[in-house]
Scaffold this active site. Structure first.
Site, PDB file in Angstrom:
ATOM      1  N   GLY A  15       0.785  -1.381  -0.035  1.00  0.00           N
ATOM      2  CA  GLY A  15       0.034  -0.040  -0.099  1.00  0.00           C
ATOM      3  C   GLY A  15       0.832   1.315  -0.100  1.00  0.00           C
ATOM      4  N   SER A  21       2.681   8.147   2.381  1.00  0.00           N
ATOM      5  CA  SER A  21       1.839   7.113   2.678  1.00  0.00           C
ATOM      6  C   SER A  21       2.443   6.635   4.138  1.00  0.00           C
ATOM      7  CB  SER A  21       2.143   6.094   1.853  1.00  0.00           C
ATOM      8  OG  SER A  21       1.742   6.289   0.523  1.00  0.00           O
ATOM      9  N   ILE A  22       1.303   6.069   4.952  1.00  0.00           N
ATOM     10  CA  ILE A  22       1.596   5.613   6.201  1.00  0.00           C
ATOM     11  C   ILE A  22       2.419   4.385   6.256  1.00  0.00           C
ATOM     12  CG2 ILE A  22       0.633   4.434   7.944  1.00  0.00           C
ATOM     13  CD1 ILE A  22      -1.648   6.484   8.227  1.00  0.00           C
ATOM     14  N   VAL A  69      -5.288  -6.642  -5.008  1.00  0.00           N
ATOM     15  CA  VAL A  69      -5.910  -7.359  -4.276  1.00  0.00           C
ATOM     16  C   VAL A  69      -7.542  -7.458  -4.560  1.00  0.00           C
ATOM     17  CG1 VAL A  69      -4.599  -6.323  -2.313  1.00  0.00           C
ATOM     18  CG2 VAL A  69      -6.535  -5.001  -2.922  1.00  0.00           C
ATOM     19  N   ALA A  99     -11.736   3.465  -2.832  1.00  0.00           N
ATOM     20  CA  ALA A  99     -13.384   3.722  -2.879  1.00  0.00           C
ATOM     21  C   ALA A  99     -13.560   4.522  -4.133  1.00  0.00           C
ATOM     22  CB  ALA A  99     -13.935   4.114  -1.697  1.00  0.00           C
ATOM     23  N   TYR A 159     -16.515  10.904   5.079  1.00  0.00           N
ATOM     24  CA  TYR A 159     -15.882   9.513   4.961  1.00  0.00           C
ATOM     25  C   TYR A 159     -16.828   8.543   4.178  1.00  0.00           C
ATOM     26  CZ  TYR A 159     -11.954   6.479   6.475  1.00  0.00           C
ATOM     27  OH  TYR A 159     -10.963   5.957   6.432  1.00  0.00           O
ATOM     28  N   LYS A 166     -14.339   0.426   6.582  1.00  0.00           N
ATOM     29  CA  LYS A 166     -13.233   0.170   7.855  1.00  0.00           C
ATOM     30  C   LYS A 166     -14.164  -0.373   9.081  1.00  0.00           C
ATOM     31  CE  LYS A 166      -9.620   2.268   6.213  1.00  0.00           C
ATOM     32  NZ  LYS A 166      -8.459   1.499   6.139  1.00  0.00           N
ATOM     33  N   ARG A 196      -1.866  13.573   6.410  1.00  0.00           N
ATOM     34  CA  ARG A 196      -1.921  13.897   4.905  1.00  0.00           C
ATOM     35  C   ARG A 196      -1.075  13.169   4.027  1.00  0.00           C
ATOM     36  NH1 ARG A 196      -3.653  19.144   4.099  1.00  0.00           N
ATOM     37  NH2 ARG A 196      -3.515  20.565   6.026  1.00  0.00           N
ATOM     38  N   THR A 197      -2.148  12.244   3.399  1.00  0.00           N
ATOM     39  CA  THR A 197      -1.745  10.851   2.748  1.00  0.00           C
ATOM     40  C   THR A 197      -2.452  11.352   1.372  1.00  0.00           C
ATOM     41  OG1 THR A 197      -3.354   9.502   3.279  1.00  0.00           O
ATOM     42  CG2 THR A 197      -1.325   9.139   4.635  1.00  0.00           C
ATOM     43  N   LEU A 198      -2.119  10.609   0.423  1.00  0.00           N
ATOM     44  CA  LEU A 198      -2.813  10.663  -0.906  1.00  0.00           C
ATOM     45  C   LEU A 198      -4.443  10.085  -0.735  1.00  0.00           C
ATOM     46  CD1 LEU A 198      -2.530  11.132  -3.968  1.00  0.00           C
ATOM     47  CD2 LEU A 198      -2.220   8.545  -4.042  1.00  0.00           C
TER      48      LEU A 198
END
Length: 258
Positions: A15, A21-22, A69, A99, A159, A166, A196-198
């Site tokens: 991912g 990214s985390i 995936v 999503a 969300y 989730k 702050r991720t994509l």
């Protein structure tokens, strides 16, 4: 004494979209601890971003393997390659969620059937699918870690379908922990605060969320990529051998506020 014991351990990281990214933050910590980091990517665009990040940071991946995936055949092929490349796997980081944009921007009630199926398949079922695939490779036990968010249990503006996905992911963590515990495989989730991720860019109210957290969270600030990575390392390491089926909050305490 090395309490983490991650040197030369084979850890799969799924991912990484870019350096924000985390999953990339976790990978950096794993490299620092001399783990063998094996990346998977879904599309060629992600692979190129990953390769740029690795080149810039001067890290060398143990392997980079394509894995969509949403496709069983792709997962099977990826983990067959992984078996040939690494043999035993000691940890897996599942930082995967997708999503359709229209399903995030519109009210949840207007989520399409196809959009619902895609979000749940990509973001929740994928954990079960890759856990099943990695299970035969975790011959020495191991740790499977996924990434969640507070929207799994609260209504957060923008969300929408991802919150439902989730919630399913967190429930999957508990059932998978029960299924795999007898084999010494732990399954946990980190519910990270706003970073702050994509992916975060797809949430229309994200900037408002950041401001609210700074005002209301017990620590009165947002958390960082590094803080999520630090807890992730603990959950992948020997420090957490007695922990499974848990949702661990790394959000400055925001989840406790009414």
């Amino acid at each position: 004494m090395d309490l983490l014991q991650l040197k030369n351990k084979n850890i799969v990281v799924m991912g990484v979209a870019n350096e924000r990214s985390i999953a990339w933050g976790i990978a950096k910590q794993l490299f620092a601890l001399e783990a063998n980091v094996i990346f998977t990517y879904r599309k060629d665009r992600s692979k190129k971003s990953l390769e740029r990040a690795l080149e810039k940071a001067e890290f060398k991946a143990h392997a980079i393997i394509q894995c969509d995936v949403n496709e069983d055949a792709s997962i099977q092929e990826a983990f067959s390659t992984l078996k040939e490349t690494a043999g035993t796997v000691h940890g897996l980081v599942h930082s995967v969620a997708f999503a359709h944009q229209e399903d995030l921007r519109d009210d949840y009630i207007n989520t399409s059937r196809d959009g619902f199926a895609f979000a749940l398949d990509s973001s929740a079922y994928s954990l079960a699918a890759v856990s099943r695939a990695v299970r035969p490779l975790m011959t020495e036990g191991g740790s499977i870690l996924t990434m969640s968010y507070l929207g799994a249990e609260r209504v957060l503006d923008g969300y929408n379908i991802m919150g439902v996905a989730k919630a399913a992911l967190e429930s999957s963590v508990r059932y998978l922990a029960n299924d795999l515990g007898k084999e010494g495989i732990r399954v946990n989730a980190i519910s990270a605060g706003a970073v702050r991720t994509l992916s975060a860019k797809g949430v229309p109210a994200f900037n408002d969320i950041l401001t609210r957290i700074e005002e209301e969270a017990p620590l009165r600030r947002n958390i960082t990529q590094e803080e999520v990575a630090n807890m992730s390392i603990a959950m992948l390491s020997q420090l957490s051998t007695g922990v499974t089926g848990e949702i661990i909050y790394v959000d400055g305490g925001y989840n406790i506020i009414g």
